[in-house]
Design an enzyme around this catalytic site. Structure first.
Site, mmCIF file in Angstrom:
data_model
loop_
_atom_site.group_PDB
_atom_site.id
_atom_site.type_symbol
_atom_site.label_atom_id
_atom_site.label_comp_id
_atom_site.label_asym_id
_atom_site.label_seq_id
_atom_site.Cartn_x
_atom_site.Cartn_y
_atom_site.Cartn_z
ATOM 1 N N CYS A 94 0.854 -1.190 0.000
ATOM 2 C CA CYS A 94 0.000 0.000 0.000
ATOM 3 C C CYS A 94 0.889 1.239 0.000
ATOM 4 O O CYS A 94 1.791 1.356 0.829
ATOM 5 C CB CYS A 94 -0.909 0.001 1.231
ATOM 6 S SG CYS A 94 -1.734 1.577 1.480
ATOM 7 N N CYS A 105 0.551 3.164 3.545
ATOM 8 C CA CYS A 105 0.889 2.572 4.846
ATOM 9 C C CYS A 105 2.266 3.072 5.310
ATOM 10 O O CYS A 105 3.129 3.401 4.501
ATOM 11 C CB CYS A 105 0.878 1.048 4.748
ATOM 12 S SG CYS A 105 -0.771 0.315 4.945
ATOM 13 N N HIS A 124 -4.427 0.614 7.911
ATOM 14 C CA HIS A 124 -4.936 0.476 6.554
ATOM 15 C C HIS A 124 -6.447 0.211 6.526
ATOM 16 O O HIS A 124 -7.144 0.594 5.586
ATOM 17 C CB HIS A 124 -4.186 -0.683 5.885
ATOM 18 C CG HIS A 124 -4.531 -0.889 4.455
ATOM 19 N ND1 HIS A 124 -4.023 -0.092 3.457
ATOM 20 C CD2 HIS A 124 -5.355 -1.788 3.847
ATOM 21 C CE1 HIS A 124 -4.514 -0.504 2.290
ATOM 22 N NE2 HIS A 124 -5.320 -1.528 2.505
ATOM 23 N N ASN A 172 -12.414 11.307 -1.206
ATOM 24 C CA ASN A 172 -13.204 10.374 -2.001
ATOM 25 C C ASN A 172 -13.150 9.046 -1.277
ATOM 26 O O ASN A 172 -12.070 8.560 -0.966
ATOM 27 C CB ASN A 172 -12.611 10.199 -3.396
ATOM 28 C CG ASN A 172 -12.572 11.495 -4.180
ATOM 29 O OD1 ASN A 172 -13.426 12.365 -3.997
ATOM 30 N ND2 ASN A 172 -11.582 11.647 -5.031
ATOM 31 N N SER A 194 -9.689 2.978 -5.271
ATOM 32 C CA SER A 194 -9.354 1.561 -5.164
ATOM 33 C C SER A 194 -8.605 1.255 -3.871
ATOM 34 O O SER A 194 -8.629 0.141 -3.378
ATOM 35 C CB SER A 194 -8.521 1.137 -6.370
ATOM 36 O OG SER A 194 -7.453 2.051 -6.530
ATOM 37 N N HIS A 239 -7.165 2.662 2.237
ATOM 38 C CA HIS A 239 -6.420 3.326 3.319
ATOM 39 C C HIS A 239 -7.000 4.730 3.534
ATOM 40 O O HIS A 239 -7.064 5.517 2.591
ATOM 41 C CB HIS A 239 -4.933 3.400 2.970
ATOM 42 C CG HIS A 239 -4.087 3.695 4.159
ATOM 43 N ND1 HIS A 239 -3.106 2.842 4.624
ATOM 44 C CD2 HIS A 239 -4.107 4.737 5.026
ATOM 45 C CE1 HIS A 239 -2.558 3.360 5.716
ATOM 46 N NE2 HIS A 239 -3.147 4.520 5.969
ATOM 47 N N HIS A 242 -7.710 8.382 3.809
ATOM 48 C CA HIS A 242 -6.924 9.574 3.471
ATOM 49 C C HIS A 242 -7.790 10.595 2.751
ATOM 50 O O HIS A 242 -8.852 10.268 2.235
ATOM 51 C CB HIS A 242 -5.739 9.198 2.560
ATOM 52 C CG HIS A 242 -6.136 8.749 1.184
ATOM 53 N ND1 HIS A 242 -6.709 7.517 0.933
ATOM 54 C CD2 HIS A 242 -6.053 9.366 -0.027
ATOM 55 C CE1 HIS A 242 -6.952 7.395 -0.362
ATOM 56 N NE2 HIS A 242 -6.580 8.508 -0.978
ATOM 57 N N GLN A 299 -7.381 14.426 0.237
ATOM 58 C CA GLN A 299 -6.467 15.141 -0.643
ATOM 59 C C GLN A 299 -6.664 16.647 -0.495
ATOM 60 O O GLN A 299 -7.734 17.103 -0.098
ATOM 61 C CB GLN A 299 -6.736 14.756 -2.103
ATOM 62 C CG GLN A 299 -6.568 13.275 -2.353
ATOM 63 C CD GLN A 299 -6.702 12.971 -3.829
ATOM 64 O OE1 GLN A 299 -5.944 13.488 -4.646
ATOM 65 N NE2 GLN A 299 -7.678 12.162 -4.161
#
Ligand SMILES: [Zn+2]
Ligand SMILES: [Zn+2]
Length: 347
Positions: free
Chosen positions: A45, A48, A108, A148, A156, A159, A161, A163
């Site tokens: 990932c 990670c 994750h 998103n 996809s 994890h 997060h 932006q």
């Protein structure tokens, strides 16, 4: 049935509500998604801790949040300044900016809804610092922070997060909100969003969670079936001026809302979540009221809201659900996350 147009005061457009009374609210069907248990750490990932990204850079061994410059930004700070002039009436300009990624947690397999209130508070703090840092740079007129979440919106990597796009231009939705809010303030001396909060409070049916200084609601003019907003009750143009107790209340209210969304279908609810903060273009946007907007793409557990003729072709949203009914579905959900409840009951 409900067949009416509702005015969206922040976007200055009509939303068409065509909700059939026979189309009963969702009544307990559970979506049996095959949710394979994800590991807490994944060696390949790119988010990670300690892993090497495709750019060759290595992530910190972080224990809370982690911020880095996006390796594949849609805007760059080295955009060519001397663009070729297009033909005729066409216009262009350089798209300059900085794109960053904020990991919410080293784990994750968590989502924002599963973080505890202090972790969400910490995340809000990090976002506040980013807004301040980036807006202080020359030529940055707007800081857009968004998450998103879910394959339904094209993500996809689960994890957790978000932006950040800090750009030389102001994104259209915020530009519109700032313009109509500034005008409303000049004309009436009032903050447009406060008038929205007052109307939601007076009606009451669409309020989903509330704390002393923050509120989560589905607006009267919702365009998506489960569109929801979270806002502080006092007006702040951005996250940066909330005091400690307001940040705490905001984190609590946001968490409560996200837990209810997940509990509705007992799955990690997909969405696009955006922080609406005032542009940083040097104008004093007194009428702007910071809030978060969440736009989930799902109408039912297996049914996406497709944008089609009315939306793409005609430019107005057509919603076939009544916000009052959809808000009622969320209001009755538990504020304990279903995964946590399953752990406690040993399911
Ligand atoms: Zn990961
Ligand atoms: Zn907004």
């Amino acid at each position: 049935m409900t067949w009416e147009e509702r005015w969206h005061p922040l976007r200055e457009e009509w939303v068409i509500i065509a909700a059939h009374r026979q189309d009963r609210p969702w009544n307990g069907e559970i979506l049996e998604h095959d949710h394979a248990e994800l590991p807490g750490y994944l060696p390949d990932c790119y988010l990670c801790p300690g892993n090497t990204r495709i750019s060759g850079k290595r992530n910190d061994d972080y224990s809370r949040t982690f911020v880095f410059d996006n390796d594949h930004p849609c805007v760059g700070d080295d955009a060519p300044a001397n663009l070729k002039t297009p033909t005729g009436l066409y216009l262009n300009r350089p798209a300059r900016g900085i794109a960053r990624v904020v990991c919410y947690s080293p784990k994750h397999n968590l989502t924002l809804a599963e973080l505890d209130v202090s972790e969400i508070e910490n995340l809000l703090q990090v976002r506040r610092e980013q807004y301040l840092d980036l807006s202080a740079l020359s030529d940055i007129n707007h800081v857009l922070i968004f998450e998103n979440k879910g394959e339904a919106v094209g993500v996809s990597n689960p994890h957790p997060h978000c932006q950040i796009y800090a750009t030389n231009f102001v994104f259209k939705t915020i530009e519109t909100e700032a313009r109509v809010s500034d005008r409303h303030y000049a004309e009436t001396g009032r903050v447009l969003f406060q008038d929205i909060l007052q109307a939601e409070h007076d009606d009451g049916r669409r309020i989903i969670c509330e704390s002393d200084s923050a509120v989560a609601f589905m607006p009267y003019f919702a365009r998506y079936a489960y569109e929801v907003y979270v806002a502080p009750k006092r007006t702040h143009t951005s996250l940066t001026t909330l005091d400690q107790s307001e940040v705490r209340d905001f984190a609590e209210t946001l968490r409560c809302l996200l837990v209810k969304l997940d509990n509705l279908w007992r799955l990690p609810f997909p969405y696009v979540m955006t922080l609406h903060q005032a542009p940083t273009n040097g104008v004093d946007h007194k009428g702007f009221h910071f809030h978060i907007e969440i736009h989930p793409p799902m109408r039912r557990p297996n049914l996406l809201k497709y944008l089609a003729g009315p939306e793409i072709g005609g430019g107005n949203f057509l919603s076939d659900t009544a916000p009052e009914e959809k808000a009622a579905e969320l209001r009755v959900q538990s504020d304990v996350h279903y995964k946590e409840a399953a752990l406690v009951s040993g399911d």
